[in-house]
Design a protein around this motif. Structure first.
Motif, PDB file in Angstrom:
ATOM      1  N   TRP A  41       0.824  -1.208   0.000  1.00  0.00           N
ATOM      2  CA  TRP A  41       0.000   0.000   0.000  1.00  0.00           C
ATOM      3  C   TRP A  41       0.859   1.259   0.000  1.00  0.00           C
ATOM      4  O   TRP A  41       0.533   2.252  -0.657  1.00  0.00           O
ATOM      5  N   ALA A  42       1.955   1.225   0.716  1.00  0.00           N
ATOM      6  CA  ALA A  42       2.861   2.382   0.739  1.00  0.00           C
ATOM      7  C   ALA A  42       3.422   2.654  -0.659  1.00  0.00           C
ATOM      8  O   ALA A  42       3.496   3.808  -1.098  1.00  0.00           O
ATOM      9  N   VAL A  43       3.787   1.593  -1.372  1.00  0.00           N
ATOM     10  CA  VAL A  43       4.299   1.760  -2.736  1.00  0.00           C
ATOM     11  C   VAL A  43       3.195   2.293  -3.653  1.00  0.00           C
ATOM     12  O   VAL A  43       3.438   3.182  -4.475  1.00  0.00           O
ATOM     13  N   ILE A  44       1.987   1.798  -3.506  1.00  0.00           N
ATOM     14  CA  ILE A  44       0.871   2.277  -4.326  1.00  0.00           C
ATOM     15  C   ILE A  44       0.611   3.757  -4.063  1.00  0.00           C
ATOM     16  O   ILE A  44       0.463   4.555  -4.994  1.00  0.00           O
ATOM     17  N   ILE A  45       0.585   4.144  -2.805  1.00  0.00           N
ATOM     18  CA  ILE A  45       0.329   5.550  -2.467  1.00  0.00           C
ATOM     19  C   ILE A  45       1.474   6.433  -2.944  1.00  0.00           C
ATOM     20  O   ILE A  45       1.247   7.537  -3.449  1.00  0.00           O
ATOM     21  N   ALA A  46       2.712   5.953  -2.835  1.00  0.00           N
ATOM     22  CA  ALA A  46       3.850   6.728  -3.349  1.00  0.00           C
ATOM     23  C   ALA A  46       3.719   6.920  -4.861  1.00  0.00           C
ATOM     24  O   ALA A  46       4.001   8.001  -5.393  1.00  0.00           O
ATOM     25  N   GLY A  47       3.270   5.883  -5.551  1.00  0.00           N
ATOM     26  CA  GLY A  47       3.047   5.996  -7.002  1.00  0.00           C
ATOM     27  C   GLY A  47       1.984   7.023  -7.323  1.00  0.00           C
ATOM     28  O   GLY A  47       2.121   7.809  -8.270  1.00  0.00           O
ATOM     29  N   LEU A  48       0.914   7.033  -6.539  1.00  0.00           N
ATOM     30  CA  LEU A  48      -0.133   8.032  -6.735  1.00  0.00           C
ATOM     31  C   LEU A  48       0.391   9.443  -6.474  1.00  0.00           C
ATOM     32  O   LEU A  48       0.051  10.391  -7.195  1.00  0.00           O
ATOM     33  N   ALA A  49       1.230   9.597  -5.445  1.00  0.00           N
ATOM     34  CA  ALA A  49       1.815  10.911  -5.157  1.00  0.00           C
ATOM     35  C   ALA A  49       2.712  11.356  -6.306  1.00  0.00           C
ATOM     36  O   ALA A  49       2.681  12.525  -6.709  1.00  0.00           O
ATOM     37  N   PHE A  50       3.502  10.435  -6.845  1.00  0.00           N
ATOM     38  CA  PHE A  50       4.324  10.758  -8.015  1.00  0.00           C
ATOM     39  C   PHE A  50       3.442  11.187  -9.181  1.00  0.00           C
ATOM     40  O   PHE A  50       3.735  12.148  -9.885  1.00  0.00           O
ATOM     41  N   GLY A  51       2.360  10.439  -9.399  1.00  0.00           N
ATOM     42  CA  GLY A  51       1.440  10.759 -10.491  1.00  0.00           C
ATOM     43  C   GLY A  51       0.816  12.135 -10.313  1.00  0.00           C
ATOM     44  O   GLY A  51       0.700  12.899 -11.274  1.00  0.00           O
ATOM     45  N   TYR A  52       0.436  12.439  -9.104  1.00  0.00           N
ATOM     46  CA  TYR A  52      -0.145  13.762  -8.837  1.00  0.00           C
ATOM     47  C   TYR A  52       0.877  14.856  -9.101  1.00  0.00           C
ATOM     48  O   TYR A  52       0.576  15.871  -9.706  1.00  0.00           O
ATOM     49  N   ASP A  53       2.106  14.655  -8.658  1.00  0.00           N
ATOM     50  CA  ASP A  53       3.169  15.640  -8.877  1.00  0.00           C
ATOM     51  C   ASP A  53       3.403  15.838 -10.377  1.00  0.00           C
ATOM     52  O   ASP A  53       3.540  16.960 -10.856  1.00  0.00           O
ATOM     53  N   TRP A  54       3.429  14.746 -11.137  1.00  0.00           N
ATOM     54  CA  TRP A  54       3.605  14.835 -12.596  1.00  0.00           C
ATOM     55  C   TRP A  54       2.431  15.574 -13.218  1.00  0.00           C
ATOM     56  O   TRP A  54       2.607  16.423 -14.087  1.00  0.00           O
ATOM     57  N   TRP A  55       1.211  15.278 -12.774  1.00  0.00           N
ATOM     58  CA  TRP A  55       0.033  15.951 -13.313  1.00  0.00           C
ATOM     59  C   TRP A  55       0.111  17.446 -13.046  1.00  0.00           C
ATOM     60  O   TRP A  55      -0.196  18.253 -13.911  1.00  0.00           O
ATOM     61  N   GLN A  56       0.532  17.823 -11.848  1.00  0.00           N
ATOM     62  CA  GLN A  56       0.655  19.245 -11.508  1.00  0.00           C
ATOM     63  C   GLN A  56       1.633  19.932 -12.441  1.00  0.00           C
ATOM     64  O   GLN A  56       1.417  21.064 -12.857  1.00  0.00           O
ATOM     65  N   GLN A  57       2.731  19.262 -12.768  1.00  0.00           N
ATOM     66  CA  GLN A  57       3.722  19.853 -13.658  1.00  0.00           C
ATOM     67  C   GLN A  57       3.182  19.976 -15.070  1.00  0.00           C
ATOM     68  O   GLN A  57       3.463  20.945 -15.759  1.00  0.00           O
TER      69      GLN A  57
END
Length: 190
Positions: A41-57
């Motif tokens: 779950w930690a890896v999944i949430i980290a992936g989502l955080a990365f995705g959100y950061d990429w989307w923001q950029q």
């Protein structure tokens, strides 16, 4: 805290959880199912955080041009800067709004993209930047548009350096009757 900062904080916390969990797993010698599930779950949430950061950029909202160009609202972007997209001579150019810059300063890449011949420029001016003194070449941009607001024959300089981002400085911002901040918005009004 801005959404960008929250996403970064979440990523770093999750990274700490993953690394800490892996260390506990290795040190305890008995990695149970619950710990493995927690790590997954930690890896999944980290992936989502990365995705959100990429989307923001990539896809975060840019400026809004309202009232037929009379009002422009620019949301704060990454790193607390205000990024604005303008169309110069028919070519989109990204700017950082810089109230500390005296004029519109184009990077060499953006100057070339809008059709200016770099070899024909005369770098006879001098600008003092955060990175020291740099040579500048005066230019005139035939058409400078932000949404429906179009200005013609806008004076600018091309910076003879490795400047990555073009800067929208005070010479252009003075064209607006009001430049103000409302929370995380920069408001430009004619």
């Amino acid at each position: 805290m801005s959404p960008d900062q929250i996403a970064r904080l979440a990523f770093y916390v999750l990274l700490l959880v993953v690394i800490g969990g892996a260390m506990l797993f290795e040190l305890s010698g008995r990695g149970g199912r619950a710990l493995r599930a927690l790590l997954l779950w930690a890896v999944i949430i980290a992936g989502l955080a990365f995705g959100y950061d990429w989307w923001q950029q990539t896809y975060a909202p840019r400026q809004q041009v309202l009232e037929n160009g009379a009002r422009i609202e620019i949301p704060v972007g990454r790193g607390g800067h205000f990024h604005l997209e303008a169309v110069l001579n028919g070519t989109p150019v990204d700017f950082i709004v810089d109230t500390g810059a005296t004029s519109v300063a184009l990077s060499r890449r953006d100057a070339q993209a809008i059709g200016l011949e770099l070899d024909a420029l005369r770098f006879s001016g001098l600008a003092v930047t955060a990175n020291g003194r740099v040579a500048t070449a005066p230019v005139t941009i035939a058409e400078f548009a932000i949404g429906d607001a179009v200005d013609r024959d806008v004076r600018a300089v091309v910076i003879d350096s490795e400047l990555q981002d073009s800067l929208l400085g005070m010479s252009y911002l003075r064209r607006f009757a009001r430049v103000s901040f409302e929370g995380d918005l920069l408001i430009l009004e004619r």
